[in-house]
Design an enzyme around this catalytic site. Structure first.
Site, PDB file in Angstrom:
ATOM      1  N   HIS A 212       4.356  -1.032   0.234  1.00 58.93           N
ATOM      2  CA  HIS A 212       5.314  -1.072   1.347  1.00 58.93           C
ATOM      3  C   HIS A 212       4.856  -2.101   2.384  1.00 58.93           C
ATOM      4  O   HIS A 212       5.667  -2.879   2.891  1.00 58.93           O
ATOM      5  CB  HIS A 212       5.428   0.310   2.002  1.00 58.93           C
ATOM      6  CG  HIS A 212       6.501   1.176   1.427  1.00 58.93           C
ATOM      7  ND1 HIS A 212       6.359   1.803   0.209  1.00 58.93           N
ATOM      8  CD2 HIS A 212       7.739   1.516   1.891  1.00 58.93           C
ATOM      9  CE1 HIS A 212       7.462   2.502  -0.048  1.00 58.93           C
ATOM     10  NE2 HIS A 212       8.306   2.344   0.948  1.00 58.93           N
ATOM     11  N   HIS A 259      -0.539   6.487   3.363  1.00 57.92           N
ATOM     12  CA  HIS A 259      -1.568   5.448   3.260  1.00 57.92           C
ATOM     13  C   HIS A 259      -2.587   5.579   4.380  1.00 57.92           C
ATOM     14  O   HIS A 259      -2.264   6.019   5.488  1.00 57.92           O
ATOM     15  CB  HIS A 259      -0.936   4.049   3.327  1.00 57.92           C
ATOM     16  CG  HIS A 259      -0.245   3.633   2.069  1.00 57.92           C
ATOM     17  ND1 HIS A 259      -0.936   3.291   0.922  1.00 57.92           N
ATOM     18  CD2 HIS A 259       1.070   3.516   1.764  1.00 57.92           C
ATOM     19  CE1 HIS A 259      -0.057   2.973  -0.029  1.00 57.92           C
ATOM     20  NE2 HIS A 259       1.152   3.111   0.460  1.00 57.92           N
TER      21      HIS A 259
END
Length: 445
Positions: A212, A259
């Site tokens: 991402h 993350h």
């Protein structure tokens, strides 16, 4: 302390899930009361010696098939272990342990995000800052399929087909390298607890680097590089767009609990390196795709070979299908642009007309743009649905795989690779050839 030791210490600190949890709490996201009590106790222990949660938790259960299969509530690990004989940690150890909502909290609970393939659900979390919640939900969608399936066709149909094609080339390259790197490094997602998993759609993938963050860095930078000088607009607009887009996507991944800070930084820096090396060749690649006699055969064969290679890197996860989808889309768009160019359906403006000037926005111009998106998206969704219903049963029949459970069938490379590659290859081909031809036919091109 040596430089190597200092760097190792910094890397360890940036990877700590506690920092992700602190950022979430700072933004108003907290675990339910029952799990928060356990998590606060766990934070005082060494991470390797944390005891399994026993209060207020609903663990995910392994299904009896091979590792990498979807999980249902009941087990203590929701993903497959790392590849035997390789480095790295088990993927997703203690990821996304869903918990029951605290019984006494007056705050509202965030919405669940469900993975339709693995049947995982995001945690019920207490959200006190709803503007930030919706802002970061929007930011994380800038790296999801829904955004891509709207963004690239909008560029190709309404703005500038050349820029749209080259954005796709960069996106495919960046995302493919990112997905493969994940499966080579094999670092797990941030541990939960202490992290609250608001999204689990990509939870069965590895964590390092954040793809991402890579797409959120590559797309805005590439847009500015491709359009500045080709279109007339102040450069300051692009210099504002890049950090806003990049920071929104990157911070949203930490906010969602998907993350660590290290994953985000690595994804950003990795993208900068990829763009520095490969961006000078984007023009050459695009011209080759359009003009070379054997370009379609080379494109299809190369993308298929890259897909097969990526499927051999690790055991099954949703990243296998995502990689095939990315490669199929890129191959389809490139082949469609080749046919379109050779038939003269869409011609790029001659160089002597550059830089291009934005036309005045009229009701007719706006109406045609909306009509193209509406009609085009209907055809895209219909083609995708038809190809899905054809390719999955056909692949199961050819490779003798049971097809009564679609989720289980798609965990086989022989089913998932052709399904994603062919389906999204046809979607990409229709975006650059079939649908523009329809626009020309009905007079809205």
């Amino acid at each position: 302390m040596s430089l190597r030791q200092s760097l190792a210490l910094l890397v360890g600190r940036l990877q700590e899930p506690q920092k992700v949890a602190r950022f979430q709490r700072l933004c108003g996201v907290e675990a339910p009361l029952s799990r928060s009590t356990v998590a606060s106790a766990d934070l005082r222990e060494d991470e390797e010696e944390e005891a399994p949660l026993s209060r207020g938790c609903r663990r995910r259960e392994r299904q009896p098939e091979a590792c990498g299969g979807p999980r249902t509530p009941g087990s203590d690990c929701n993903h497959c272990p790392a590849k035997l004989g390789g480095g790295g940690a088990p993927n997703g150890v203690r990821n996304g342990l869903a918990s029951e909502p605290g019984p006494a909290s007056p705050r509202r609970a965030g919405a669940l995000r469900r993975n339709s393939l693995t049947n995982e659900e995001g945690e019920l979390a207490h959200v006190s800052n709803w503007p930030l919640y919706y802002l970061f939900c929007f930011g994380t969608e800038l790296g999801n399929e829904l955004f891509y399936i709207l963004f690239f066709p909008f560029w190709i149909w309404n703005l500038d087909a050349l820029v749209g094609r080259r954005l796709v080339v960069i996106w495919v390259l960046v995302m493919y390298l990112g997905q493969c790197t994940k499966d080579i490094i094999r670092w797990p997602r941030p541990a939960s607890p202490p992290v609250v998993k608001l999204e689990v759609f990509y939870n069965s993938e590895y964590s390092m680097p954040s793809t991402h963050a890579m797409s959120g860095t590559a797309i805005p930078i590439s847009m500015v590089l491709l359009t500045y000088g080709r279109w007339q607009y102040p450069l300051i607009y692009g210099l504002i767009l890049i950090p806003c887009w990049c920071f929104l996507v990157c911070l949203s991944r930490i906010y969602m609990g998907m993350h660590s800070i290290l994953d985000i930084i690595a994804g950003f820096l990795y993208t900068i390196v990829i763009l520095a090396i490969f961006y000078p060749f984007v023009d050459l690649i695009d011209n080759f795709n359009q003009t070379h006699k054997y370009a379609p055969l080379i494109i299809i064969g190369l993308h298929l070979a890259l897909g097969i290679f990526s499927f051999t890197l690790d055991t099954w996860s949703t990243s296998r299908g995502d990689t095939a989808e990315i490669l199929g889309s890129g191959a389809g768009i490139a082949c469609g642009s080749h046919v379109t160019y050779n038939l003269g359906l869409i011609l790029d403006p001659p160089l002597d007309t550059l830089p291009l000037v934005r036309p005045p926005i009229t009701v007719t111009l706006f109406g045609k743009a909306i009509l193209r998106i509406f009609i085009g998206m209907i055809f895209v969704l219909v083609i995708r649905d038809i190809m899905k219903k054809i390719t999955i049963p056909l692949a199961c029949k050819i490779f003798n795989k049971p097809c009564d459970d679609i989720r289980k069938a798609r965990q086989h490379m022989e089913v998932e690779l052709p399904y994603r590659y062919i389906t999204y290859g046809m979607v990409g081909f229709s975006i650059t050839f079939f649908i523009p031809y329809i626009f020309l036919f009905i007079g809205i091109s």
